[in-house]
Design an enzyme around this catalytic site. Structure first.
Site, PDB file in Angstrom:
ATOM      1  N   HIS A 134      -4.559   4.062  -4.417  1.00 42.12           N
ATOM      2  CA  HIS A 134      -5.130   5.336  -4.871  1.00 42.12           C
ATOM      3  C   HIS A 134      -5.421   6.250  -3.672  1.00 42.12           C
ATOM      4  O   HIS A 134      -5.289   7.468  -3.767  1.00 42.12           O
ATOM      5  CB  HIS A 134      -6.403   5.089  -5.691  1.00 42.12           C
ATOM      6  CG  HIS A 134      -6.142   4.527  -7.063  1.00 42.12           C
ATOM      7  ND1 HIS A 134      -6.223   3.182  -7.344  1.00 42.12           N
ATOM      8  CD2 HIS A 134      -5.809   5.121  -8.235  1.00 42.12           C
ATOM      9  CE1 HIS A 134      -5.947   2.975  -8.635  1.00 42.12           C
ATOM     10  NE2 HIS A 134      -5.696   4.137  -9.199  1.00 42.12           N
ATOM     11  N   LYS A 172      -2.497   8.238  -2.739  1.00 44.11           N
ATOM     12  CA  LYS A 172      -2.242   9.362  -3.657  1.00 44.11           C
ATOM     13  C   LYS A 172      -3.178  10.527  -3.340  1.00 44.11           C
ATOM     14  O   LYS A 172      -2.846  11.686  -3.596  1.00 44.11           O
ATOM     15  CB  LYS A 172      -2.428   8.938  -5.112  1.00 44.11           C
ATOM     16  CG  LYS A 172      -1.581   7.780  -5.556  1.00 44.11           C
ATOM     17  CD  LYS A 172      -0.109   8.063  -5.525  1.00 44.11           C
ATOM     18  CE  LYS A 172       0.422   8.573  -6.834  1.00 44.11           C
ATOM     19  NZ  LYS A 172       1.894   8.619  -6.864  1.00 44.11           N
ATOM     20  N   THR A 229      -2.593  10.604  -9.514  1.00 48.66           N
ATOM     21  CA  THR A 229      -3.353   9.671 -10.346  1.00 48.66           C
ATOM     22  C   THR A 229      -4.772  10.189 -10.557  1.00 48.66           C
ATOM     23  O   THR A 229      -5.369  10.777  -9.640  1.00 48.66           O
ATOM     24  CB  THR A 229      -3.394   8.269  -9.710  1.00 48.66           C
ATOM     25  OG1 THR A 229      -4.305   7.452 -10.442  1.00 48.66           O
ATOM     26  CG2 THR A 229      -3.849   8.298  -8.260  1.00 48.66           C
TER      27      THR A 229
END
Ligand code: USQ
Length: 395
Positions: free
Chosen positions: A195, A198, A157
């Site tokens: 996030h 990731k 991302t």
């Protein structure tokens, strides 16, 4: 590309996984899709059903086969269970047509993809950590056990970078310090627990690339929009799982549904939050380009996967205009931001890697926005207005 290349899609039931499966079979790849149905049961649990009902993977694979004569092998299971993943790599989870050889490439979408979901409570935070990190660790070990040459294409991302006050490079940053130079992974500053996972799975892949000379591509993707791809064949049952709720819906998809429902567009805070967006059709193209041009052995390759930058206010304006084109009066309303994020910031990320491989981007033109809104309008009667306002706070 060799016409017999085997591609395993983890997260094959999801918003991106299912259209990727259909797309790759059309291009001649041998495709298997694996999913734990996390998204389906999370939607049931949170009572946020998708806009369009889609049948399970087996039914969709059978329907797709009837319409195209192309096979998508399917298995339902959880890759955090290594014994299951071994069966997948040994081909035992699929029909005999798939064969015992391990895949040449794995597209790893099998992560909990929602920032709000990861911020709901401790339980959802721990689920996100476990699912995303253990799943990725198991995949890495399966590649080592069955085929070290297998190319891992992991969906990352753009959110791993945060919104730094300098240009964002594609994965790496050259640093000069006290007269010496070194190339580091670009510093990460994720804005949600999702996030963060990731960023962590990327660090884990980079570590194992250095240890075991794996081939890895990390696709740092921005928010995706769109419903239809060229392979949905106008059959509703082959559409992606399309969420518009506050947990699983991404911003432009949400705005389209809000416009169709006559609900003022929910701009969080000042609306200056800027991200790199792309059409779902470009996600498919980027993933295929990555598979077709694998990373070298011992290389952790990073692409920033988006097409155009927009602020939330600019997206809202596009949807207002699309509404005007269809005779709808769309209002925009700023509401308190449930997230902790910069609402007015510098943002200039590089994104040349996929263009260099040949990506032909689709842009968010007035026509595209209007077509998407017209499409969503067909399902107006299914829109649940109480799914729209944000309920998950970052605080
Ligand atoms: N936003 C609004 N109003 C809304 C929904 C969102 O103003 O009704 C704002 C958010 O505050 C944020 C921006 O729009 O500033 C994007 O939000 P989003 O929900 O579309 O995207 P995000 O939560 O960042 O996550 C999505 C996907 C995730 C992917 C990520 C790429 O769910 O899987 O990794 O986009 S990126 O945003 O570049 O990190």
């Amino acid at each position: 590309m060799t016409m017999t290349k085997k591609v395993l899609i983890l997260g094959g039931d999801g918003y991106l996984g299912w259209p990727t499966a259909m797309y790759l079979t059309k291009l001649g790849y041998k495709v298997a899709a694996v999913d734990s149905y996390f998204r389906r049961w999370a939607c049931h649990e949170l009572n946020v059903e998708p806009l369009i009902d889609v049948p399970n993977m087996q039914i969709r694979a059978a329907l797709h086969k009837d319409l195209t004569q192309r096979t998508i092998e399917v298995a339902v299971g959880d890759i955090t269970n290594y014994a299951f993943l071994q069966k997948v790599f040994e081909g035992k989870a699929f029909s005999s047509g798939w064969g015992p050889e391990p895949p040449d490439a794995v597209i790893h979408y099998a992560e909990q993809p929602s920032a709000p979901y990861s911020m709901i409570d401790r339980e959802k935070a721990v689920f996100t950590l476990t699912n995303n990190l253990v799943g990725t660790a198991n995949l890495i070990h399966a590649v080592r056990e069955y085929n070290r040459d297998c190319h891992i294409v992991k969906l990352g991302t753009m959110g791993v970078y945060g919104t730094p006050n300098i240009d964002i490079e594609e994965g790496y940053l050259d640093v000069e310090h006290k007269g010496r130079r070194h190339k580091f992974l670009y510093p990460k500053a994720p804005g949600s627990l999702y996030h963060l996972t990731k960023a962590q799975d990327g660090d884990m892949l980079y570590f194992y690339v250095r240890m075991w000379d794996l081939r890895v591509t990390d696709l740092n993707q921005g928010p995706v929009y769109g419903i239809e791809t060229d392979d949905t064949l106008k059959d509703d049952r082959l559409f992606s799982i399309f969420n518009y709720d506050d947990v699983f819906g991404t911003v432009l998809n949400r705005f389209l549904v809000q416009a169709a429902a006559g609900f003022p567009l929910t701009v969080y805070g000042k609306g200056g939050q800027t991200r790199g967006y792309l059409d779902i059709k470009d996600t498919l193209a980027c993933v295929e380009l990555s598979v077709r041009h694998p990373a070298d052995r011992g290389k952790y390759r990073v692409f920033n996967q988006f097409v155009e930058l927009f602020s939330v206010n600019e997206l809202a304006e596009k949807v207002v205009q699309a509404g005007r084109n269809l005779g709808l009066k769309v209002e925009v309303k700023s509401i308190p931001n449930p997230r902790r994020e910069a609402e007015d910031h510098y943002y200039n990320p590089a994104h040349t890697g996929l263009l260099d491989l040949g990506l032909q981007p689709h842009c968010l033109t007035d026509e595209v926005a209007t077509q998407m809104l017209a499409h969503v309008m067909k399902y107006k009667g299914r829109i649940q207005r109480d799914y729209i306002l944000p309920r998950v706070s970052w605080l």
